[in-house]
Scaffold this motif. Structure first.
Motif, PDB file in Angstrom:
ATOM      1  N   PHE A  13       0.832  -1.202   0.000  1.00  0.00           N
ATOM      2  CA  PHE A  13       0.000   0.000   0.000  1.00  0.00           C
ATOM      3  C   PHE A  13       0.868   1.254   0.000  1.00  0.00           C
ATOM      4  CE2 PHE A  13      -2.452   3.292   2.308  1.00  0.00           C
ATOM      5  CZ  PHE A  13      -3.504   3.431   1.403  1.00  0.00           C
ATOM      6  N   ALA A  14       1.970   1.226   0.744  1.00  0.00           N
ATOM      7  CA  ALA A  14       2.888   2.371   0.765  1.00  0.00           C
ATOM      8  C   ALA A  14       3.465   2.619  -0.623  1.00  0.00           C
ATOM      9  CB  ALA A  14       4.008   2.125   1.770  1.00  0.00           C
ATOM     10  N   LEU A  15       3.808   1.549  -1.338  1.00  0.00           N
ATOM     11  CA  LEU A  15       4.301   1.700  -2.706  1.00  0.00           C
ATOM     12  C   LEU A  15       3.226   2.274  -3.617  1.00  0.00           C
ATOM     13  CD1 LEU A  15       6.309  -1.643  -3.128  1.00  0.00           C
ATOM     14  CD2 LEU A  15       7.232   0.671  -2.823  1.00  0.00           C
ATOM     15  N   LEU A  16       1.980   1.828  -3.426  1.00  0.00           N
ATOM     16  CA  LEU A  16       0.868   2.365  -4.218  1.00  0.00           C
ATOM     17  C   LEU A  16       0.699   3.853  -3.965  1.00  0.00           C
ATOM     18  CD1 LEU A  16      -1.662   1.979  -6.019  1.00  0.00           C
ATOM     19  CD2 LEU A  16      -2.932   1.446  -3.926  1.00  0.00           C
ATOM     20  N   VAL A  17       0.768   4.263  -2.704  1.00  0.00           N
ATOM     21  CA  VAL A  17       0.635   5.677  -2.348  1.00  0.00           C
ATOM     22  C   VAL A  17       1.752   6.492  -2.993  1.00  0.00           C
ATOM     23  CG1 VAL A  17       0.818   7.323  -0.448  1.00  0.00           C
ATOM     24  CG2 VAL A  17      -0.631   5.308  -0.212  1.00  0.00           C
ATOM     25  N   CYS A  18       2.980   5.993  -2.914  1.00  0.00           N
ATOM     26  CA  CYS A  18       4.112   6.718  -3.500  1.00  0.00           C
ATOM     27  C   CYS A  18       3.966   6.844  -5.015  1.00  0.00           C
ATOM     28  CB  CYS A  18       5.425   6.010  -3.163  1.00  0.00           C
ATOM     29  SG  CYS A  18       5.920   6.148  -1.434  1.00  0.00           S
ATOM     30  N   ALA A  19       3.601   5.746  -5.667  1.00  0.00           N
ATOM     31  CA  ALA A  19       3.484   5.757  -7.125  1.00  0.00           C
ATOM     32  C   ALA A  19       2.375   6.695  -7.595  1.00  0.00           C
ATOM     33  CB  ALA A  19       3.232   4.344  -7.643  1.00  0.00           C
ATOM     34  N   THR A  20       1.200   6.584  -6.988  1.00  0.00           N
ATOM     35  CA  THR A  20       0.090   7.448  -7.402  1.00  0.00           C
ATOM     36  C   THR A  20       0.344   8.892  -6.995  1.00  0.00           C
ATOM     37  OG1 THR A  20      -1.123   6.886  -5.371  1.00  0.00           O
ATOM     38  CG2 THR A  20      -1.602   5.585  -7.338  1.00  0.00           C
ATOM     39  N   GLY A  21       1.006   9.085  -5.843  1.00  0.00           N
ATOM     40  CA  GLY A  21       1.324  10.441  -5.405  1.00  0.00           C
ATOM     41  C   GLY A  21       2.297  11.129  -6.343  1.00  0.00           C
ATOM     42  N   ILE A  22       3.349  10.420  -6.739  1.00  0.00           N
ATOM     43  CA  ILE A  22       4.353  10.991  -7.638  1.00  0.00           C
ATOM     44  C   ILE A  22       3.747  11.309  -9.002  1.00  0.00           C
ATOM     45  CG2 ILE A  22       6.443  10.450  -8.945  1.00  0.00           C
ATOM     46  CD1 ILE A  22       7.420   8.933  -6.442  1.00  0.00           C
ATOM     47  N   LEU A  23       3.002  10.372  -9.562  1.00  0.00           N
ATOM     48  CA  LEU A  23       2.422  10.588 -10.887  1.00  0.00           C
ATOM     49  C   LEU A  23       1.376  11.695 -10.873  1.00  0.00           C
ATOM     50  CD1 LEU A  23       2.223   6.907 -12.107  1.00  0.00           C
ATOM     51  CD2 LEU A  23       3.664   8.707 -13.020  1.00  0.00           C
ATOM     52  N   SER A  24       0.598  11.779  -9.809  1.00  0.00           N
ATOM     53  CA  SER A  24      -0.390  12.851  -9.735  1.00  0.00           C
ATOM     54  C   SER A  24       0.297  14.206  -9.630  1.00  0.00           C
ATOM     55  CB  SER A  24      -1.336  12.635  -8.550  1.00  0.00           C
ATOM     56  OG  SER A  24      -0.648  12.744  -7.311  1.00  0.00           O
ATOM     57  N   CYS A  25       1.403  14.286  -8.891  1.00  0.00           N
ATOM     58  CA  CYS A  25       2.154  15.543  -8.775  1.00  0.00           C
ATOM     59  C   CYS A  25       2.779  15.933 -10.115  1.00  0.00           C
ATOM     60  CB  CYS A  25       3.233  15.422  -7.709  1.00  0.00           C
ATOM     61  SG  CYS A  25       2.596  15.463  -6.016  1.00  0.00           S
ATOM     62  N   LEU A  26       3.312  14.954 -10.829  1.00  0.00           N
ATOM     63  CA  LEU A  26       3.905  15.245 -12.133  1.00  0.00           C
ATOM     64  C   LEU A  26       2.853  15.735 -13.122  1.00  0.00           C
ATOM     65  CD1 LEU A  26       6.424  12.267 -12.503  1.00  0.00           C
ATOM     66  CD2 LEU A  26       6.973  14.688 -12.218  1.00  0.00           C
ATOM     67  N   PHE A  27       1.698  15.092 -13.123  1.00  0.00           N
ATOM     68  CA  PHE A  27       0.607  15.518 -14.007  1.00  0.00           C
ATOM     69  C   PHE A  27       0.228  16.963 -13.708  1.00  0.00           C
ATOM     70  CE2 PHE A  27       0.180  11.447 -15.717  1.00  0.00           C
ATOM     71  CZ  PHE A  27      -0.901  11.363 -16.578  1.00  0.00           C
ATOM     72  N   GLN A  28       0.036  17.262 -12.436  1.00  0.00           N
ATOM     73  CA  GLN A  28      -0.436  18.588 -12.052  1.00  0.00           C
ATOM     74  C   GLN A  28       0.665  19.647 -12.197  1.00  0.00           C
ATOM     75  OE1 GLN A  28      -3.588  19.503 -11.171  1.00  0.00           O
ATOM     76  NE2 GLN A  28      -2.833  21.605 -11.194  1.00  0.00           N
ATOM     77  N   GLY A  29       1.875  19.290 -11.795  1.00  0.00           N
ATOM     78  CA  GLY A  29       2.937  20.282 -11.758  1.00  0.00           C
ATOM     79  C   GLY A  29       3.541  20.631 -13.093  1.00  0.00           C
ATOM     80  N   LEU A  30       3.599  19.680 -14.018  1.00  0.00           N
ATOM     81  CA  LEU A  30       4.294  19.907 -15.275  1.00  0.00           C
ATOM     82  C   LEU A  30       3.387  20.288 -16.433  1.00  0.00           C
ATOM     83  CD1 LEU A  30       6.977  17.055 -15.185  1.00  0.00           C
ATOM     84  CD2 LEU A  30       7.170  19.427 -14.408  1.00  0.00           C
ATOM     85  N   MET A  31       2.110  20.026 -16.307  1.00  0.00           N
ATOM     86  CA  MET A  31       1.193  20.395 -17.386  1.00  0.00           C
ATOM     87  C   MET A  31       1.048  21.915 -17.462  1.00  0.00           C
ATOM     88  SD  MET A  31      -0.089  18.026 -19.286  1.00  0.00           S
ATOM     89  CE  MET A  31      -0.224  16.241 -19.350  1.00  0.00           C
ATOM     90  N   PRO A  32       0.928  22.459 -18.676  1.00  0.00           N
ATOM     91  CA  PRO A  32       0.724  23.912 -18.794  1.00  0.00           C
ATOM     92  C   PRO A  32      -0.627  24.330 -18.234  1.00  0.00           C
ATOM     93  CG  PRO A  32       0.487  22.838 -20.935  1.00  0.00           C
ATOM     94  CD  PRO A  32       1.007  21.801 -19.990  1.00  0.00           C
ATOM     95  N   ILE A  33      -0.740  25.607 -17.918  1.00  0.00           N
ATOM     96  CA  ILE A  33      -1.982  26.126 -17.336  1.00  0.00           C
ATOM     97  C   ILE A  33      -3.160  25.899 -18.264  1.00  0.00           C
ATOM     98  CG2 ILE A  33      -3.154  28.232 -16.574  1.00  0.00           C
ATOM     99  CD1 ILE A  33      -0.479  29.240 -15.565  1.00  0.00           C
ATOM    100  N   GLN A  34      -2.914  25.978 -19.584  1.00  0.00           N
ATOM    101  CA  GLN A  34      -3.999  25.779 -20.558  1.00  0.00           C
ATOM    102  C   GLN A  34      -4.597  24.373 -20.471  1.00  0.00           C
ATOM    103  OE1 GLN A  34      -1.003  26.858 -21.076  1.00  0.00           O
ATOM    104  NE2 GLN A  34      -0.920  28.664 -22.407  1.00  0.00           N
ATOM    105  N   LEU A  35      -3.809  23.424 -19.954  1.00  0.00           N
ATOM    106  CA  LEU A  35      -4.279  22.034 -19.794  1.00  0.00           C
ATOM    107  C   LEU A  35      -4.504  21.703 -18.321  1.00  0.00           C
ATOM    108  CD1 LEU A  35      -1.995  20.216 -22.397  1.00  0.00           C
ATOM    109  CD2 LEU A  35      -4.375  20.916 -22.660  1.00  0.00           C
ATOM    110  N   PHE A  36      -4.901  22.722 -17.549  1.00  0.00           N
ATOM    111  CA  PHE A  36      -5.286  22.572 -16.142  1.00  0.00           C
ATOM    112  C   PHE A  36      -4.096  22.313 -15.215  1.00  0.00           C
ATOM    113  CE2 PHE A  36      -8.959  21.404 -18.698  1.00  0.00           C
ATOM    114  CZ  PHE A  36      -9.963  22.162 -18.130  1.00  0.00           C
ATOM    115  N   GLY A  37      -2.886  22.506 -15.704  1.00  0.00           N
ATOM    116  CA  GLY A  37      -1.733  22.338 -14.845  1.00  0.00           C
ATOM    117  C   GLY A  37      -1.467  23.577 -14.010  1.00  0.00           C
ATOM    118  N   ASN A  38      -0.736  23.382 -12.911  1.00  0.00           N
ATOM    119  CA  ASN A  38      -0.348  24.488 -12.035  1.00  0.00           C
ATOM    120  C   ASN A  38       0.633  23.917 -11.016  1.00  0.00           C
ATOM    121  OD1 ASN A  38      -0.081  26.535 -10.150  1.00  0.00           O
ATOM    122  ND2 ASN A  38      -2.217  27.153 -10.255  1.00  0.00           N
TER     123      ASN A  38
END
Length: 312
Positions: free
Chosen positions: A209-234
């Protein structure tokens, strides 16, 4: 599936299939080209070589008593499987029961889930819900260090959202999940993670479960952090929502692909979670980390798919 053999004589085909079942080689049998032929298919290709070896031994002596005995053994195995399926069916829960509890969702909060909640509560309080006052220097420093990108690096790099990561500050891939923006944000994530975390952490074990949390947490942060504002990133976002959606996506897929677990999430529950996601992308609810939700959800689905492939 791969075709193993066409056996003439139904009784012999049944003996072969029963023998393979006692060796935990799963098969599928169907009528062949003629009324007397029966095609034996192997479900798992990684067992094909073993099955071919057993087939050759069978063809050399199909009347050997061990094959007739295998029919009785296979019958016992099938009865045990049916009994287990019936027991699992009695434990199946509706979506409402899953989110309220049930066998996996009762009792105290398991350790990894509890740790996430405690850290998130401490960080959120220390940073005054991500808006530290001018006199709260500790909260300001904490928020700056836990964000996906520091405001100083972001400004100096010409608004590069990965500026802090490029400096080697890789903890920022996971730490944005801990601060929260307001009371509702914190309580909503806490309630969802407690219910989902109880089920999935007990189902998978704390380490997985800890590995699942880390994997989903990292990928969700990358999606949100690296996407441009026009694609809902911030790059300036916070909260456990990405992990919540990741755990939800994982449970949704695994409960559907492995019904023997005895967990079923109702269509209404799925509609609520997906509806919340859609409302965010429709800009009907401002301030949501939409790409974090989507990234976590997709990550949870993909992880569950591969887990199920290995466990089936």
């Amino acid at each position: 599936m791969r075709l193993l053999a066409s056996i003439t004589d139904k009784a012999k085909a049944e003996s072969l299939v029963a023998h393979l079942l006692t060796l935990q080689i799963s098969t599928h049998v169907e009528p062949g080209k003629t009324s007397e032929d029966w095609d034996v298919w192997i479900r798992e290709e990684n067992r094909l070589a073993d099955a071919k070896q057993e087939l050759q031994t069978f063809l050399d002596d199909p009347n050997n008593p061990r094959y007739t005995d295998a029919v009785r053994s296979a019958h016992q195995i099938i009865q045990l499987k049916k009994k287990k399926q019936q027991e699992n069916a009695r434990q199946v829960k509706t979506g409402r029961q899953v989110f309220r509890g049930g066998p996996l969702g009762t009792g105290p909060v398991p350790p990894v889930t509890l740790t996430l909640l405690i850290i998130a509560a401490i960080v959120t309080i220390a940073t005054q819900f991500s808006q530290p006052s001018p006199t709260n220097q500790f909260g300001s420093i904490m928020l700056e260090e836990l964000s996906f990108v520091s405001k100083a690096d972001y400004a100096q790099s010409g608004r590069d959202p990965a500026a802090s990561l490029k400096k080697g500050e890789l903890w920022r891939l996971i730490t944005p999940m801990f601060p929260h923006g307001n009371t509702f944000h914190l309580l909503f994530n806490f309630m969802a993670l407690i219910q989902l975390g109880k089920i999935v952490e007990r189902m998978e074990g704390s380490s997985r479960f800890a590995l699942l949390v880390c994997a989903t947490g990292i990928l969700s942060c990358l999606f949100q952090g690296l996407m441009p504002i026009q694609l809902f990133g911030n790059p300036f976002f916070c909260g456990l929502s990405g992990v919540v959606y990741g755990v939800f996506g994982f449970l949704l897929v695994k409960s559907n692909r492995m019904p023997q677990l005895g967990i079923r999430i109702s269509d209404i529950s799925v509609a609520i979670m997906l509806g919340w996601l859609v409302l965010g992308f429709a800009n009907l609810i401002p301030g949501m980390a939409n790409m974090a939700h989507l990234g976590g959800f997709v990550a949870g689905i993909v992880i569950a798919y591969f887990v199920c492939l290995n466990q089936n």
